[in-house]
Design a protein around this motif. Structure first.
Motif, PDB file in Angstrom:
ATOM      1  N   THR A 144      37.738  36.839  41.142  1.00 21.11           N
ATOM      2  CA  THR A 144      36.836  35.740  40.823  1.00 21.11           C
ATOM      3  C   THR A 144      35.771  35.618  41.896  1.00 21.11           C
ATOM      4  OG1 THR A 144      37.978  33.938  42.009  1.00 21.11           O
ATOM      5  CG2 THR A 144      38.774  34.483  39.789  1.00 21.11           C
ATOM      6  N   LEU A 145      34.637  35.078  41.503  1.00 23.08           N
ATOM      7  CA  LEU A 145      33.540  34.820  42.425  1.00 23.08           C
ATOM      8  C   LEU A 145      33.124  33.360  42.303  1.00 23.08           C
ATOM      9  CD1 LEU A 145      31.290  37.985  41.854  1.00 23.08           C
ATOM     10  CD2 LEU A 145      32.749  37.501  43.829  1.00 23.08           C
ATOM     11  N   GLY A 146      33.504  32.592  43.309  1.00 27.43           N
ATOM     12  CA  GLY A 146      32.991  31.240  43.457  1.00 27.43           C
ATOM     13  C   GLY A 146      33.242  30.284  42.323  1.00 27.43           C
ATOM     14  N   GLY A 147      34.315  30.457  41.576  1.00 28.61           N
ATOM     15  CA  GLY A 147      34.584  29.554  40.472  1.00 28.61           C
ATOM     16  C   GLY A 147      33.635  29.709  39.301  1.00 28.61           C
ATOM     17  N   ARG A 148      32.770  30.739  39.345  1.00 29.83           N
ATOM     18  CA  ARG A 148      31.767  30.923  38.301  1.00 29.83           C
ATOM     19  C   ARG A 148      32.043  32.141  37.418  1.00 29.83           C
ATOM     20  NH1 ARG A 148      26.302  30.291  42.017  1.00 29.83           N
ATOM     21  NH2 ARG A 148      26.691  28.156  42.745  1.00 29.83           N
ATOM     22  N   THR A 149      32.607  33.177  38.009  1.00 26.38           N
ATOM     23  CA  THR A 149      32.791  34.437  37.295  1.00 26.38           C
ATOM     24  C   THR A 149      34.207  34.939  37.510  1.00 26.38           C
ATOM     25  OG1 THR A 149      30.480  34.976  37.782  1.00 26.38           O
ATOM     26  CG2 THR A 149      31.863  36.752  36.907  1.00 26.38           C
ATOM     27  N   LEU A 150      34.821  35.426  36.444  1.00 25.13           N
ATOM     28  CA  LEU A 150      36.151  36.029  36.486  1.00 25.13           C
ATOM     29  C   LEU A 150      36.059  37.421  35.879  1.00 25.13           C
ATOM     30  CD1 LEU A 150      39.343  35.993  36.602  1.00 25.13           C
ATOM     31  CD2 LEU A 150      39.237  34.953  34.306  1.00 25.13           C
ATOM     32  N   TYR A 151      36.609  38.400  36.590  1.00 21.39           N
ATOM     33  CA  TYR A 151      36.679  39.761  36.061  1.00 21.39           C
ATOM     34  C   TYR A 151      38.146  40.133  35.851  1.00 21.39           C
ATOM     35  CZ  TYR A 151      31.900  40.197  37.891  1.00 21.39           C
ATOM     36  OH  TYR A 151      30.567  40.023  38.174  1.00 21.39           O
ATOM     37  N   ASP A 152      38.445  40.576  34.652  1.00 21.91           N
ATOM     38  CA  ASP A 152      39.744  41.178  34.338  1.00 21.91           C
ATOM     39  C   ASP A 152      39.524  42.682  34.480  1.00 21.91           C
ATOM     40  OD1 ASP A 152      42.113  42.103  33.312  1.00 21.91           O
ATOM     41  OD2 ASP A 152      41.875  41.211  31.325  1.00 21.91           O
ATOM     42  N   ILE A 153      39.990  43.249  35.583  1.00 29.13           N
ATOM     43  CA  ILE A 153      39.695  44.641  35.920  1.00 29.13           C
ATOM     44  C   ILE A 153      40.600  45.565  35.112  1.00 29.13           C
ATOM     45  CG2 ILE A 153      39.329  46.280  37.793  1.00 29.13           C
ATOM     46  CD1 ILE A 153      37.756  43.672  38.051  1.00 29.13           C
ATOM     47  N   ARG A 154      40.006  46.569  34.515  1.00 30.38           N
ATOM     48  CA  ARG A 154      40.737  47.489  33.669  1.00 30.38           C
ATOM     49  C   ARG A 154      40.948  48.832  34.375  1.00 30.38           C
ATOM     50  NH1 ARG A 154      40.829  45.396  28.427  1.00 30.38           N
ATOM     51  NH2 ARG A 154      40.673  43.134  28.668  1.00 30.38           N
ATOM     52  N   TYR A 155      42.096  49.458  34.078  1.00 32.04           N
ATOM     53  CA  TYR A 155      42.434  50.759  34.649  1.00 32.04           C
ATOM     54  C   TYR A 155      43.046  51.636  33.571  1.00 32.04           C
ATOM     55  CZ  TYR A 155      41.835  48.455  39.143  1.00 32.04           C
ATOM     56  OH  TYR A 155      41.308  47.755  40.200  1.00 32.04           O
ATOM     57  N   THR A 156      42.910  52.946  33.770  1.00 30.62           N
ATOM     58  CA  THR A 156      43.617  53.874  32.891  1.00 30.62           C
ATOM     59  C   THR A 156      45.090  53.860  33.271  1.00 30.62           C
ATOM     60  OG1 THR A 156      43.388  55.787  34.361  1.00 30.62           O
ATOM     61  CG2 THR A 156      41.549  55.331  32.842  1.00 30.62           C
ATOM     62  N   ALA A 157      45.912  54.570  32.480  1.00 30.65           N
ATOM     63  CA  ALA A 157      47.348  54.617  32.745  1.00 30.65           C
ATOM     64  C   ALA A 157      47.648  55.185  34.129  1.00 30.65           C
ATOM     65  CB  ALA A 157      48.050  55.439  31.674  1.00 30.65           C
ATOM     66  N   SER A 158      46.779  56.065  34.633  1.00 33.39           N
ATOM     67  CA  SER A 158      47.008  56.669  35.942  1.00 33.39           C
ATOM     68  C   SER A 158      46.369  55.881  37.075  1.00 33.39           C
ATOM     69  CB  SER A 158      46.487  58.108  35.957  1.00 33.39           C
ATOM     70  OG  SER A 158      45.103  58.142  35.665  1.00 33.39           O
ATOM     71  N   GLY A 159      45.768  54.731  36.773  1.00 30.33           N
ATOM     72  CA  GLY A 159      45.235  53.866  37.809  1.00 30.33           C
ATOM     73  C   GLY A 159      43.786  54.106  38.169  1.00 30.33           C
ATOM     74  N   VAL A 160      43.047  54.816  37.320  1.00 27.56           N
ATOM     75  CA  VAL A 160      41.623  55.055  37.557  1.00 27.56           C
ATOM     76  C   VAL A 160      40.832  53.849  37.060  1.00 27.56           C
ATOM     77  CG1 VAL A 160      39.643  56.534  37.027  1.00 27.56           C
ATOM     78  CG2 VAL A 160      41.919  57.544  37.340  1.00 27.56           C
ATOM     79  N   PRO A 161      39.906  53.305  37.861  1.00 26.86           N
ATOM     80  CA  PRO A 161      39.097  52.165  37.405  1.00 26.86           C
ATOM     81  C   PRO A 161      38.380  52.467  36.098  1.00 26.86           C
ATOM     82  CG  PRO A 161      38.795  52.520  39.750  1.00 26.86           C
ATOM     83  CD  PRO A 161      39.584  53.687  39.250  1.00 26.86           C
ATOM     84  N   ASP A 162      38.426  51.488  35.177  1.00 28.89           N
ATOM     85  CA  ASP A 162      37.896  51.711  33.829  1.00 28.89           C
ATOM     86  C   ASP A 162      37.140  50.482  33.326  1.00 28.89           C
ATOM     87  OD1 ASP A 162      37.492  53.231  31.518  1.00 28.89           O
ATOM     88  OD2 ASP A 162      39.280  52.430  30.535  1.00 28.89           O
ATOM     89  N   GLY A 163      36.326  49.902  34.198  1.00 28.57           N
ATOM     90  CA  GLY A 163      35.516  48.772  33.787  1.00 28.57           C
ATOM     91  C   GLY A 163      36.232  47.440  33.908  1.00 28.57           C
ATOM     92  N   ALA A 164      35.694  46.444  33.247  1.00 27.82           N
ATOM     93  CA  ALA A 164      36.236  45.093  33.343  1.00 27.82           C
ATOM     94  C   ALA A 164      35.768  44.262  32.165  1.00 27.82           C
ATOM     95  CB  ALA A 164      35.787  44.439  34.647  1.00 27.82           C
TER      96      ALA A 164
END
Length: 207
Positions: A144-164
């Motif tokens: 989260t950023l400052g009570g204004r924005t929340l990101y649900d971070i996504r990953y592949t099954a192997s743990g590679v970042p895959d957006g949000a």
């Protein structure tokens, strides 16, 4: 919307971002939160961190180099913490730790200890503490950023970042931050845990 007992998020209520778009969106918003806090929740026990030199040394079996590279980032981390302080931003992180430790978590805890020494507020929680929140599945990876924005971070099954998925509903962001704050208050400081449970361990074998 948020289920207050599980931290489940309805992706349809947010905006799906590719990895590149997420990184840019985060950079655009990061320092717009003057005088507010940033929260991070980490649940997965393995991530793929291709851009991290210490992680690369770790997976290549060079543990002493991995630790040296963690230590080499201390000044950059101090500078970041000073910038956050200048903006009135406090950085909080809640890290879920399963035992026995995965090789990744053993490596990461050494990194988190240095981050904490440089100003980030980091505490650890354990499966028994979050069990009531996981009745319908494991907790998401959140920022989260400052009570204004929340990101649900996504990953592949192997743990590679895959957006949000980005959410900007202030009530939703506030609710998620309240859950993370509660976990943080119940958690153990990363430094004490590393000293007691991690510092004496032999080098981990990367999976």
């Amino acid at each position: 919307m948020l289920d207050t007992t599980t931290l489940d998020l309805d992706g349809a209520q947010g905006t799906l971002l590719t990895q590149a778009a997420y990184k840019q969106d985060f950079r655009d918003r990061e320092w717009e939160i003057e005088g507010r806090d940033s929260w991070k929740l980490e649940r997965r026990q393995h991530f793929h961190e291709a851009g991290n030199a210490s992680w690369k040394a770790f997976i290549q079996g060079d543990w002493s180099e991995a630790l040296r590279l963690i230590e080499s980032r201390r000044e950059a981390l101090m500078q970041f913490s000073r910038k956050a302080e200048d903006h009135g931003v406090a950085l909080y992180r809640v890290r879920v730790v399963e035992e026995p430790l995965s090789p990744y978590v053993q490596w990461e805890l050494n990194s988190l200890r240095v981050r904490a020494e440089c100003g980030e507020r980091i505490r650890l929680v354990f499966p028994q503490q979050i069990a009531p929140l996981e009745s319908s599945g494991k907790l998401p990876e959140l920022v989260t950023l400052g009570g204004r924005t929340l990101y649900d971070i996504r990953y592949t099954a192997s743990g590679v970042p895959d957006g949000a998925v980005r959410f900007i509903d202030p009530d939703l962001v506030e609710s998620c931050e309240a859950v993370m704050r509660s976990l943080y208050e119940a958690g153990e400081d990363v430094a004490s845990y590393v000293e007691r449970e991690v510092a004496h361990l032999p080098p981990p074998q990367a999976q």
